[in-house]
Enzyme design. Sequence first.
Site, PDB file in Angstrom:
ATOM      1  N   LYS A 143      -2.428  -5.839   5.581  1.00 42.91           N
ATOM      2  CA  LYS A 143      -3.011  -5.343   6.829  1.00 42.91           C
ATOM      3  C   LYS A 143      -2.076  -4.440   7.624  1.00 42.91           C
ATOM      4  CE  LYS A 143      -6.602  -6.582   7.892  1.00 42.91           C
ATOM      5  NZ  LYS A 143      -8.024  -6.337   7.598  1.00 42.91           N
TER       6      LYS A 143
HETATM    7  N1  PMP Z   1      -6.023 -12.091   2.953  1.00 46.14           N
HETATM    8  C1  PMP Z   1      -5.357 -12.251   4.101  1.00 46.14           C
HETATM    9  C2  PMP Z   1      -4.231 -13.239   4.141  1.00 46.14           C
HETATM   10  C3  PMP Z   1      -5.717 -11.512   5.252  1.00 46.14           C
HETATM   11  O1  PMP Z   1      -5.041 -11.680   6.404  1.00 46.14           O
HETATM   12  C4  PMP Z   1      -6.810 -10.621   5.181  1.00 46.14           C
HETATM   13  C5  PMP Z   1      -7.232  -9.872   6.413  1.00 46.14           C
HETATM   14  N2  PMP Z   1      -8.161 -10.569   7.212  1.00 46.14           N
HETATM   15  C6  PMP Z   1      -7.497 -10.501   3.954  1.00 46.14           C
HETATM   16  C7  PMP Z   1      -7.060 -11.246   2.858  1.00 46.14           C
HETATM   17  C8  PMP Z   1      -8.732  -9.661   3.799  1.00 46.14           C
HETATM   18  O2  PMP Z   1      -8.546  -8.315   4.097  1.00 46.14           O
HETATM   19  P1  PMP Z   1      -9.732  -7.465   4.708  1.00 46.14           P
HETATM   20  O3  PMP Z   1      -9.815  -7.788   6.177  1.00 46.14           O
HETATM   21  O4  PMP Z   1      -9.309  -6.061   4.485  1.00 46.14           O
HETATM   22  O5  PMP Z   1     -10.986  -7.804   3.997  1.00 46.14           O
END
Ligand code: PMP
Length: 361
Positions: free
Chosen positions: A47
């Site tokens: 992120k």
């Molecule tokens: N895994 C973790 C540990 C995250 O913090 C996030 C972000 N919410 C994600 C996966 C998923 O990413 P996205 O928000 O881009 O779907």
Amino acid sequence: MPRILDNALEAVGHTPLIRLDKIAAQEGLKCNLLGKVEYTSAGGSVKDRIAKRMVEEAEKDGVLIPGKSVVIEPTSGNTGIGLAMACAVKGYSVIITLPNKMSLEKEAALRALGAEVVRTPTEAAWDSPESHIGVAQKLQKKIPNGVILDQYKNVNNPLAHELTTGPEIIEAVVSTPSTSEHPSSGKVDVLVAGAGTGGTITGISRAIKKKHNSQCIVVGVDPKGSILALPEGLNEECKGETYVVEGIGYDFIPQVLSREAGDVDTWLKTGDEESFEAVRKLMRLEGLLVGGSSGSALSGALRWLKSDEGKKVAQTKGANVVVLLADGIRNYMSKPWFLKMALEAEPSPLAKQISNILQKS
Ligand code: PMP
């Protein structure tokens, strides 16, 4: 990166794609199983990329004004850490609203980077005033120059992955020659990733399908109890379940997750136990200190590779199956699931030998 970097934001992304050969061998896979390891990014997760891009684009658009704007964002933590890092470097104040379920480690990292953190009830529905989203909106209305960059709607969320995460994966696969030891199709054949906002899977999918391999199969992983998967029946089967894994799954469909547009081809639901078991495998067999959602992604990948749809890929030498490993264990060191795994494992033969030696002397 063979030069001096100007600041921490230049160390966002540029993460390695690493073979998971021992897990592949244990599972009887002939394809290449590859992990995109995002915890090596400067803030520790996938992120960071969207935080950096959302801040920089908002500055270009005049939405963020240095010395004046206050960045406010609802997040499950990692976007917040990326934003707090960007705001530390650039000199903005930042407020993060964070559901109670998210780890103390994330809150500590956020506070250490100078962010204010407001905890919100995990069970609050996304559109209630008490949720992390509701509280962020309330604060934004009252705080002068408060700006919500809004990862759930901001096009720079999927775009950050379309322009960086996706191309990095493609570049690593394309530039690694096929050898007798490591045969390769030369393309990304399958991508498996968890979804929270859905920005990661949507953006990487677009990069691959538009510019590299339109036939790539993109597999989305959604925790049991969340509602992001399709067809809806998958969510119905485990409606109301709760899950400990952080960062994936939601009780609403974020705008940046385009479920109908063909970016995600197929979905799997994962449970906590299989996710944490997969984290253990990544640590013990591959030496990778990943977080819980990485385990969900790996577990989903291994299950898909055993399904009718995935069996053929699993047995194809040189097929490249990429699993997105979103963050690291730094975020979860005090969580019971991790402490149990790390400290309460069955004593190994070596541990028994040590205690025998020490008892005798
Ligand atoms: N895994 C973790 C540990 C995250 O913090 C996030 C972000 N919410 C994600 C996966 C998923 O990413 P996205 O928000 O881009 O779907």
